[in-house]
Design a protein around this motif. Sequence first.
Motif, short mmCIF file in Angstrom:
data_model
loop_
_atom_site.label_atom_id
_atom_site.label_comp_id
_atom_site.label_asym_id
_atom_site.label_seq_id
_atom_site.Cartn_x
_atom_site.Cartn_y
_atom_site.Cartn_z
N PHE A 189 9.81 48.00 72.38
CA PHE A 189 8.43 48.08 72.84
C PHE A 189 8.21 47.33 74.14
CE2 PHE A 189 6.95 48.50 68.14
CZ PHE A 189 7.46 49.79 68.11
N GLY A 190 9.29 46.87 74.76
CA GLY A 190 9.16 46.23 76.06
C GLY A 190 9.40 44.74 76.06
N SER A 191 9.65 44.16 74.89
CA SER A 191 9.98 42.73 74.83
C SER A 191 11.45 42.58 75.23
CB SER A 191 9.73 42.18 73.43
OG SER A 191 8.37 42.29 73.08
N GLU A 192 11.69 42.53 76.52
CA GLU A 192 13.06 42.63 77.05
C GLU A 192 13.98 41.52 76.53
OE1 GLU A 192 12.76 42.79 81.25
OE2 GLU A 192 11.65 44.67 81.28
N ARG A 193 13.45 40.33 76.37
CA ARG A 193 14.30 39.21 75.96
C ARG A 193 14.52 39.18 74.45
NH1 ARG A 193 15.34 35.84 80.06
NH2 ARG A 193 13.97 35.89 81.88
N LEU A 194 13.73 39.95 73.71
CA LEU A 194 13.84 39.95 72.26
C LEU A 194 14.87 40.98 71.82
CD1 LEU A 194 12.94 39.02 69.50
CD2 LEU A 194 10.94 40.51 69.69
N GLN A 195 15.90 40.53 71.11
CA GLN A 195 17.00 41.41 70.72
C GLN A 195 16.79 41.91 69.29
OE1 GLN A 195 20.94 39.82 71.72
NE2 GLN A 195 19.95 38.35 73.11
N THR A 196 16.46 43.20 69.17
CA THR A 196 16.25 43.84 67.87
C THR A 196 16.93 45.21 67.86
OG1 THR A 196 14.13 44.72 68.65
CG2 THR A 196 14.05 42.66 67.41
N PRO A 197 18.25 45.25 67.97
CA PRO A 197 18.93 46.55 68.10
C PRO A 197 18.74 47.48 66.90
CG PRO A 197 20.52 44.76 67.70
CD PRO A 197 19.20 44.12 68.02
N VAL A 198 18.61 46.94 65.69
CA VAL A 198 18.44 47.80 64.52
C VAL A 198 17.06 48.42 64.50
CG1 VAL A 198 18.43 47.89 62.00
CG2 VAL A 198 20.12 46.48 63.19
N LEU A 199 16.03 47.61 64.71
CA LEU A 199 14.68 48.16 64.78
C LEU A 199 14.54 49.11 65.96
CD1 LEU A 199 12.53 45.02 63.85
CD2 LEU A 199 13.06 47.00 62.42
N ASP A 200 15.21 48.79 67.06
CA ASP A 200 15.20 49.70 68.22
C ASP A 200 15.78 51.06 67.84
OD1 ASP A 200 14.25 47.53 69.61
OD2 ASP A 200 16.06 47.21 70.81
N TYR B 163 11.47 34.26 67.95
CA TYR B 163 12.37 35.34 68.32
C TYR B 163 13.68 35.27 67.53
CZ TYR B 163 9.39 36.24 72.43
OH TYR B 163 8.34 36.55 73.26
N ALA B 164 14.19 34.05 67.34
CA ALA B 164 15.43 33.89 66.59
C ALA B 164 15.29 34.40 65.16
CB ALA B 164 15.85 32.41 66.59
N MET B 165 14.15 34.10 64.55
CA MET B 165 13.90 34.58 63.18
C MET B 165 13.85 36.10 63.13
SD MET B 165 13.61 32.05 60.95
CE MET B 165 12.55 32.64 59.62
N ILE B 166 13.24 36.71 64.14
CA ILE B 166 13.12 38.17 64.17
C ILE B 166 14.49 38.81 64.39
CG2 ILE B 166 12.16 40.12 65.48
CD1 ILE B 166 9.66 38.39 65.96
N SER B 167 15.30 38.24 65.28
CA SER B 167 16.63 38.81 65.53
C SER B 167 17.52 38.69 64.29
CB SER B 167 17.29 38.11 66.72
OG SER B 167 16.64 38.48 67.93
N HIS B 168 17.40 37.59 63.57
CA HIS B 168 18.16 37.44 62.33
C HIS B 168 17.69 38.46 61.29
CE1 HIS B 168 19.00 35.18 58.41
NE2 HIS B 168 20.18 35.58 58.86
N GLU C 46 22.48 29.79 62.52
CA GLU C 46 23.31 30.14 63.68
C GLU C 46 24.06 31.43 63.40
OE1 GLU C 46 23.09 28.91 66.46
OE2 GLU C 46 22.39 26.84 66.23
N PRO C 47 24.36 32.23 64.43
CA PRO C 47 24.16 31.94 65.85
C PRO C 47 22.77 32.27 66.37
CG PRO C 47 25.25 34.05 65.62
CD PRO C 47 25.09 33.52 64.22
N TYR C 48 21.89 32.71 65.49
CA TYR C 48 20.55 33.15 65.93
C TYR C 48 19.69 31.99 66.42
CZ TYR C 48 22.23 37.30 63.68
OH TYR C 48 23.01 38.38 63.34
N ALA C 49 19.83 30.82 65.80
CA ALA C 49 19.02 29.67 66.20
C ALA C 49 19.23 29.31 67.67
CB ALA C 49 19.33 28.47 65.32
N SER C 50 20.43 29.60 68.18
CA SER C 50 20.75 29.27 69.58
C SER C 50 20.66 30.48 70.51
CB SER C 50 22.16 28.66 69.66
OG SER C 50 22.26 27.51 68.86
#
Length: 466
Positions: free
Chosen positions: A32-43, A263-268, A210-214
Amino acid sequence: MKEESIKKQLAERPNVVFLIADDHRGEAIGAFGSERLQTPVLDSLVASGTACRNTHIFGALTGAVCAPSRACVHTGIPLFRATIGKDMTNREHSSVIRSDVRLMAQTMREAGYYTHAVGKWHNDKGSLTRSFEGGAKLHFHGMSDHTQVPVFDYDATGKYPKELEYMENTFSTELFTNAAVDFIEEYQEKRPFFLYAAYTAPHDPRTAPEPYASMYNKSDVKLPPNFMPQHPFDTGDMVVRDEKLAGWPREEDEIRQHMADYYAMISHLDAQIGRVVDALKEKGIYDNTLIVYTADHGLAVGQHGLMGKQNLYEHSVRIPLLFRGPGVPEGKQVRALASNIDIFPTVAGLCDVDLPAETEGSSLQPVLTGEITGIRSVVGSVYRDVQRMITDGQWKLIRYYRSPITNAGTERIQLFDLCNDPWETQDLSEDPSHAGTIERLASELVTWMQDCGDILQDKAVLPVTS
């Protein structure tokens, strides 16, 4: 012959995996345009399905927005008619779903689906019991530490005595995903299933492993355009628990860290949803499974000087809503206005399941398929006795009240042009040129409040100027 027809109909219906997160705001997906947020599965679900980008929660009469919002999702009925409080006159504690309404999972069960629940159920135990035939790692609380999660095994009696609750130390998102994957892998029945998997992420404490926390460095996080050190006036709930998670006034560096942790919680969470998708593929049932992803509400995390969801700005009332599977167009994003009471009717429509007569939401299915462009001309939301909102998709009016109970709050309105100001940074309510728009939206708000049985309908529009 009739029994064979029913079996054939069931065999043609898709399985359903219904995923619901806690505190995931509508735009916080990479696609949806949150470039820094990594969500490949939802994408990937967005790319292979349809995203409903303008879906709002109905709201809550309590600071714990989770429970009443989930009740609206479960029943497809406005808050004021979906729930009861601790007694019939107290709607402040909106977690108990009325016993005379049928829920989404209950309706799917009555239609022949095997229904199974995993994770958070922030409503009454009776509503879960009549909805599900099985379940695992059931969490009846609003939140917990993610590595100390109190859960129950499924109890067909619905009693769930406290002495049978036990603590799990596996991180909550992984714990619930493990249970969902186990169910998919072990499922042997010929009838389709309805798997409800409810996460407590990305709700605080935002302590991703980790590794999401970092994964996100606060120095790389860009503050949103509507960041404020403090909100300009009393919203009516300025010291609720969520608002105490950061200092006053809000410091830029502290908010960046909160955003990085969020963001880390969402990516995890995204990665764990990927495990559910993989299990469906390995089982050979991915293409015949309807996947639904949504959340109970959004979250401010520094926007407008706020931290929580106890407000009616877009960051808190707009939620993600993704559909992927049979009957759902691929790679489509629709902007039709929707409420979370429309989710249940949409799932039922895509599965060819009849709705209960008491359901008040509308199916988005004809919007997904392009038959129509919308199902609502306006959508509204409520928060306690201090805030009401109405929007037509472009213009948005927020009405604030002073609470007669707490004496907190402010008698005023805000007007935003969402098309030109999606971050809601410019309140246009004092501009005389918009008086007609305010009057029209105020009238729409009155009608909406009356239609949904709002307890504040007698106070709907006074004053109509800020």
